[in-house]
Design an enzyme around this catalytic site. Structure first.
Site, mmCIF file in Angstrom:
data_model
loop_
_atom_site.group_PDB
_atom_site.id
_atom_site.type_symbol
_atom_site.label_atom_id
_atom_site.label_comp_id
_atom_site.label_asym_id
_atom_site.label_seq_id
_atom_site.Cartn_x
_atom_site.Cartn_y
_atom_site.Cartn_z
ATOM 1 N N LYS A 1 -10.075 -0.766 2.505
ATOM 2 C CA LYS A 1 -10.609 0.233 1.561
ATOM 3 C C LYS A 1 -10.173 -0.075 0.146
ATOM 4 C CE LYS A 1 -6.634 2.586 0.582
ATOM 5 N NZ LYS A 1 -5.845 2.456 -0.552
ATOM 6 N N PRO B 1 -5.401 -8.712 3.278
ATOM 7 C CA PRO B 1 -4.046 -8.990 2.785
ATOM 8 C C PRO B 1 -3.081 -7.849 3.120
ATOM 9 C CG PRO B 1 -5.676 -9.540 1.113
ATOM 10 C CD PRO B 1 -6.425 -8.859 2.231
ATOM 11 N N VAL B 2 -1.846 -8.240 3.450
ATOM 12 C CA VAL B 2 -0.844 -7.275 3.922
ATOM 13 C C VAL B 2 -0.105 -6.648 2.729
ATOM 14 C CG1 VAL B 2 1.267 -7.107 5.316
ATOM 15 C CG2 VAL B 2 -0.591 -8.611 6.051
ATOM 16 N N ALA C 1 -1.002 -4.554 0.405
ATOM 17 C CA ALA C 1 -1.803 -4.919 -0.771
ATOM 18 C C ALA C 1 -2.480 -3.718 -1.435
ATOM 19 C CB ALA C 1 -2.865 -5.938 -0.360
ATOM 20 N N GLY C 2 -2.355 -2.518 -0.840
ATOM 21 C CA GLY C 2 -3.075 -1.354 -1.378
ATOM 22 C C GLY C 2 -4.477 -1.249 -0.813
ATOM 23 N N LEU C 3 -4.738 -1.992 0.291
ATOM 24 C CA LEU C 3 -6.086 -2.032 0.875
ATOM 25 C C LEU C 3 -6.136 -1.331 2.240
ATOM 26 C CD1 LEU C 3 -6.861 -5.764 -0.011
ATOM 27 C CD2 LEU C 3 -7.630 -3.724 -1.236
ATOM 28 N N ALA C 4 -5.044 -0.677 2.625
ATOM 29 C CA ALA C 4 -4.948 0.091 3.880
ATOM 30 C C ALA C 4 -5.113 -0.779 5.127
ATOM 31 C CB ALA C 4 -5.955 1.253 3.892
ATOM 32 N N GLY C 5 -4.663 -2.018 5.057
ATOM 33 C CA GLY C 5 -4.794 -2.922 6.213
ATOM 34 C C GLY C 5 -4.121 -2.365 7.466
ATOM 35 N N SER D 1 -3.356 0.746 8.166
ATOM 36 C CA SER D 1 -4.059 1.964 8.613
ATOM 37 C C SER D 1 -5.374 1.590 9.287
ATOM 38 C CB SER D 1 -4.357 2.874 7.425
ATOM 39 O OG SER D 1 -3.171 3.179 6.742
ATOM 40 N N ASP E 1 -3.663 7.361 5.440
ATOM 41 C CA ASP E 1 -4.970 6.699 5.261
ATOM 42 C C ASP E 1 -5.719 6.471 6.566
ATOM 43 O OD1 ASP E 1 -4.839 6.514 2.509
ATOM 44 O OD2 ASP E 1 -3.976 4.494 2.506
#
Ligand code: C5P
Length: 308
Positions: A14, A99-100, A102-106, A108, A141
């Site tokens: 996200k 990416p871990v 990273a602010g991309l909710a991986g 979650s 998230d």
């Protein structure tokens, strides 16, 4: 059981199109209001049954990812089995592309994919509302990751509603070679505060109208100044994305990934190649389309409704 041996589900990354902090709650979390968007970048979680004495085991293509209870995938499986009163072992294979840290909710997204995969594997047919309830207990998230698309998330992030879909667009993401701890970013925000807040109603109206100037004006992440104060490269990346034609650019979540949005694939691609050369090789640079998990007809109707 439905007789299938392995179930694979995707967990999508996200972006935060905006992130407003509205206060600190009694439980220590921050009250937030965020507009979120899924992109076509996903991890895959494959779930298989295994004998109960083998418990929950995790395999992952990235060796440094924890395989025990520290992993949200493990916690999701443990919670699902307990809530459904199932005594079985499960083997979970996680293929990570997001990416871990990273602010991309991986993480979650992986937890959401695990809940969905187990619901199919065990034929439990739990409604999405029940999975969302479980997800909220795992991380703020996770409920959004179960729904996806363009959404407004409030509370500590776990109260999620779909809003009008973003216009078609491409994102160029740049993740510098360091990680940000979410609690640290919120603590920095508490020290700094902010007088500027996104107007989420104006943002939703701009999204519905496909008004890029309006979208850009409201793409505000209150955690960004807190993080860029310590890591000025965040601002450099944002400036570079804008200088290379992005309609708008912002840090996602608690960072450090910064993304730019483009309404044309060609301009996104040009920016992607130029910035891949410009930033050090150890930075991750990715280009992806925004994604709406709605099906063509529902998406067409949602866009038509938005235009009226
Ligand atoms: O919910 P999650 O486990 O993802 O949150 C991680 C940490 O981020 C929390 O422990 C808290 O420090 C911070 N957080 C917050 N307010 C939110 C979401 C997260 O303070 N709304």
């Amino acid at each position: 059981m439905n007789g299938r041996k392995a179930i694979c589900q995707r967990g999508y990354a996200k972006l935060n199109l905006s992130l407003d902090v509205c206060g600190v709650r009694e439980d220590g979390y921050h009250e937030v209001a965020m507009i979120m968007q899924t992109i076509r970048l996903w991890d895959e979680v494959t779930a298989e049954l295994q004998p109960v004495e083998e418990g929950i085991t995790i395999e992952c293509n990235l060796p440094y990812i924890p395989k025990d209870r520290r992993n949200l995938v493990y916690q999701a499986a443990e919670l699902f089995l307990a809530e459904c009163g199932l005594s079985s072992g499960v083997k979970l294979h996680v293929f990570k592309k997001i990416p871990v840290s990273a602010g991309l909710a991986g993480g979650s997204a992986d937890a959401a994919a695990t809940l969905k995969a187990l619901n199919l594997l065990f034929g439990t047919q739990l409604p999405i509302a029940r999975l969302i309830e479980m997800g909220a207990g795992l991380g703020s998230d996770v409920p959004y990751c179960l729904i996806g698309g363009t959404c407004l998330a409030t509370g500590r992030g776990e109260i999620v509603e779909r809003i009008r879909p973003m216009p078609e667009a491409f994102a160029v993401l740049i993740k510098p070679d360091f990680s940000i701890s979410t609690p640290w970013a919120y603590a920095r925000y508490d020290e700094m505060q902010s007088d500027i807040h996104p107007d989420l109603e104006a943002m939703q109206a701009a999204i519905a109208a496909g008004d890029w100037d309006g979208i850009r004006a409201q793409m505000i992440n209150l955690l960004e100044p807190a993080v860029s104060d310590e890591y000025p490269v965040i601002t450099d990346i944002r400036d570079q994305l804008l200088a290379h034609g992005a309609r708008a650019a912002l840090m996602s979540g608690s960072g450090p990934t910064v993304y730019g949005l483009f309404d044309k694939e060609k301009s996104a691609r040009r920016c992607y190649f130029q910035l891949k050369k410009y930033f050090p090789e150890r930075y991750t640079v990715i280009m992806r389309e925004l994604y709406q998990p709605l099906g063509k007809r529902r998406l067409r109707n949602a866009r038509k409704e938005a235009a009226n």
